[in-house]
Motif scaffolding. Sequence first.
Motif, mmCIF file in Angstrom:
data_model
loop_
_atom_site.group_PDB
_atom_site.id
_atom_site.type_symbol
_atom_site.label_atom_id
_atom_site.label_comp_id
_atom_site.label_asym_id
_atom_site.label_seq_id
_atom_site.Cartn_x
_atom_site.Cartn_y
_atom_site.Cartn_z
ATOM 1 N N UNK A 262 0.837 -1.189 0.000
ATOM 2 C CA UNK A 262 0.000 0.000 0.000
ATOM 3 C C UNK A 262 0.876 1.245 0.000
ATOM 4 N N UNK A 263 0.875 1.961 -1.119
ATOM 5 C CA UNK A 263 1.658 3.193 -1.241
ATOM 6 C C UNK A 263 0.750 4.349 -1.633
ATOM 7 N N UNK A 264 -0.489 4.293 -1.177
ATOM 8 C CA UNK A 264 -1.449 5.338 -1.517
ATOM 9 C C UNK A 264 -0.945 6.702 -1.047
ATOM 10 N N UNK A 265 -0.931 7.664 -1.971
ATOM 11 C CA UNK A 265 -0.514 9.015 -1.632
ATOM 12 C C UNK A 265 0.977 9.176 -1.378
ATOM 13 N N UNK A 266 1.774 8.169 -1.685
ATOM 14 C CA UNK A 266 3.214 8.234 -1.414
ATOM 15 C C UNK A 266 3.906 9.275 -2.282
ATOM 16 N N UNK A 267 4.927 9.911 -1.716
ATOM 17 C CA UNK A 267 5.723 10.891 -2.452
ATOM 18 C C UNK A 267 6.943 10.181 -3.034
ATOM 19 N N UNK A 268 6.881 9.864 -4.326
ATOM 20 C CA UNK A 268 7.962 9.160 -5.009
ATOM 21 C C UNK A 268 8.473 9.987 -6.190
ATOM 22 N N UNK A 269 8.475 11.294 -6.027
ATOM 23 C CA UNK A 269 8.945 12.177 -7.090
ATOM 24 C C UNK A 269 10.396 11.858 -7.443
ATOM 25 N N UNK A 270 10.641 11.619 -8.730
ATOM 26 C CA UNK A 270 12.002 11.374 -9.196
ATOM 27 C C UNK A 270 12.610 10.080 -8.707
ATOM 28 N N UNK A 271 11.819 9.183 -8.141
ATOM 29 C CA UNK A 271 12.344 7.922 -7.602
ATOM 30 C C UNK A 271 12.875 7.024 -8.715
ATOM 31 N N UNK A 272 13.936 6.298 -8.410
ATOM 32 C CA UNK A 272 14.493 5.330 -9.355
ATOM 33 C C UNK A 272 13.837 3.980 -9.105
ATOM 34 N N UNK A 273 12.829 3.664 -9.903
ATOM 35 C CA UNK A 273 12.092 2.405 -9.765
ATOM 36 C C UNK A 273 12.289 1.541 -11.005
ATOM 37 N N UNK A 274 13.399 1.733 -11.671
ATOM 38 C CA UNK A 274 13.693 0.982 -12.877
ATOM 39 C C UNK A 274 13.735 -0.524 -12.588
ATOM 40 N N UNK A 275 12.988 -1.285 -13.379
ATOM 41 C CA UNK A 275 12.929 -2.744 -13.297
ATOM 42 C C UNK A 275 12.331 -3.252 -11.987
ATOM 43 N N UNK A 276 11.706 -2.389 -11.197
ATOM 44 C CA UNK A 276 11.093 -2.818 -9.949
ATOM 45 C C UNK A 276 9.779 -3.548 -10.214
ATOM 46 N N UNK A 277 9.441 -4.470 -9.319
ATOM 47 C CA UNK A 277 8.188 -5.214 -9.433
ATOM 48 C C UNK A 277 7.169 -4.607 -8.467
ATOM 49 N N UNK A 278 6.242 -3.853 -9.016
ATOM 50 C CA UNK A 278 5.188 -3.232 -8.218
ATOM 51 C C UNK A 278 3.827 -3.794 -8.594
ATOM 52 N N UNK A 279 3.817 -4.990 -9.124
ATOM 53 C CA UNK A 279 2.576 -5.621 -9.576
ATOM 54 C C UNK A 279 1.550 -5.698 -8.451
ATOM 55 N N UNK B 162 0.285 -3.590 -6.630
ATOM 56 C CA UNK B 162 0.391 -2.633 -5.529
ATOM 57 C C UNK B 162 -0.651 -1.523 -5.680
ATOM 58 N N UNK B 163 -0.975 -0.878 -4.574
ATOM 59 C CA UNK B 163 -1.921 0.227 -4.590
ATOM 60 C C UNK B 163 -1.161 1.530 -4.413
ATOM 61 N N UNK B 164 -1.189 2.380 -5.445
ATOM 62 C CA UNK B 164 -0.519 3.686 -5.416
ATOM 63 C C UNK B 164 -1.513 4.788 -5.770
ATOM 64 N N UNK B 165 -2.704 4.676 -5.224
ATOM 65 C CA UNK B 165 -3.749 5.663 -5.509
ATOM 66 C C UNK B 165 -3.291 7.053 -5.073
ATOM 67 N N UNK B 166 -3.327 7.996 -6.006
ATOM 68 C CA UNK B 166 -2.959 9.365 -5.695
ATOM 69 C C UNK B 166 -1.482 9.581 -5.408
ATOM 70 N N UNK B 167 -0.646 8.602 -5.685
ATOM 71 C CA UNK B 167 0.793 8.741 -5.421
ATOM 72 C C UNK B 167 1.431 9.736 -6.386
ATOM 73 N N UNK B 168 2.489 10.404 -5.927
ATOM 74 C CA UNK B 168 3.206 11.361 -6.766
ATOM 75 C C UNK B 168 4.442 10.683 -7.335
ATOM 76 N N UNK B 169 4.387 10.321 -8.619
ATOM 77 C CA UNK B 169 5.484 9.656 -9.315
ATOM 78 C C UNK B 169 6.024 10.541 -10.431
ATOM 79 N N UNK B 170 5.843 11.838 -10.299
ATOM 80 C CA UNK B 170 6.324 12.750 -11.333
ATOM 81 C C UNK B 170 7.835 12.636 -11.463
ATOM 82 N N UNK B 171 8.307 12.578 -12.708
ATOM 83 C CA UNK B 171 9.733 12.479 -13.037
ATOM 84 C C UNK B 171 10.373 11.157 -12.572
ATOM 85 N N UNK B 172 9.578 10.201 -12.113
ATOM 86 C CA UNK B 172 10.130 8.919 -11.643
ATOM 87 C C UNK B 172 10.559 8.058 -12.823
#
Length: 260
Positions: free
Chosen positions: A142-159, A161-171
């Motif tokens: 559960x990553x709802x509303x998480x701040x992941x701006x610019x995060x390096x999630x390359x090749x990550x497995x997030x299958x 997962x719940x990221x409702x409203x999460x900030x993934x801008x520039x990630x």
Amino acid sequence: MKELERYYKVLGLDHGASLDEINQAYKDLVFIWHPDRIPKDNQRLLEKATAKLQEINHAREQLRQIHQNSPKRSNSPPKTEKQPAHAYKTASPYQPHPSQPSQNSQTHSHKTHSQQTHSQHSHSQNNHQVHNHAAWRPHYRDLNGADLQGANLKEKDLSSRSLIGADLSHADLSDSFLHKVNLEKANLYKANLFRANLLEANLKGANLQEANLIGADLSGADLSAADLRGAKIGFGKRIMVKLTGAILTGTILPDGSIHQ
């Protein structure tokens, strides 16, 4: 032994690769050979991909069983990074109470010291596990509303997962596994989704403005009311995003028009 070598070869690994390496190689190959990524009208390629996937699954399962049946390896961070017992003893040594009878002091000291050591060991191990999970924050379910701006999630497995409203801008989500992920109303402004697996993902109302979607697989994804203005979906008139069965009701397309 020859059969074992063949399993490693199927996954493109050297003999003796770790379980983590086996799992990563498996994910990479499944991403490449999954039949859902093959055009349905190409029967020859579909049959080849299905056969290849069965071979990959069999090789990974055999190697996984071998690792599980072999002597314990240092794959678990809490176990491999435990401090030696003497570290706990010197950190908080037991001090006998002056009122205790001298004849029982030695026995009582030994028991109480052992109890303290066990308690401190459990407490330290729990703290270690908490910090260890924090280091893997992007893998929480559960990553709802998480701040992941610019995060390096390359090749990550997030299958799934719940990221409702999460900030993934520039990630950076290139080559990531986002199968059935819930990104409803998430901010993916200028996110890099190059070759990302977004099969059946929920992207309702998501902000995908200027996101890089080249090579992404959005088959079966729900893009209702999502904003794709300025998103990169190919070169010239060539669209390089897979949208088989995708829901595009009210989606704002890259050119600014609204899909009906």
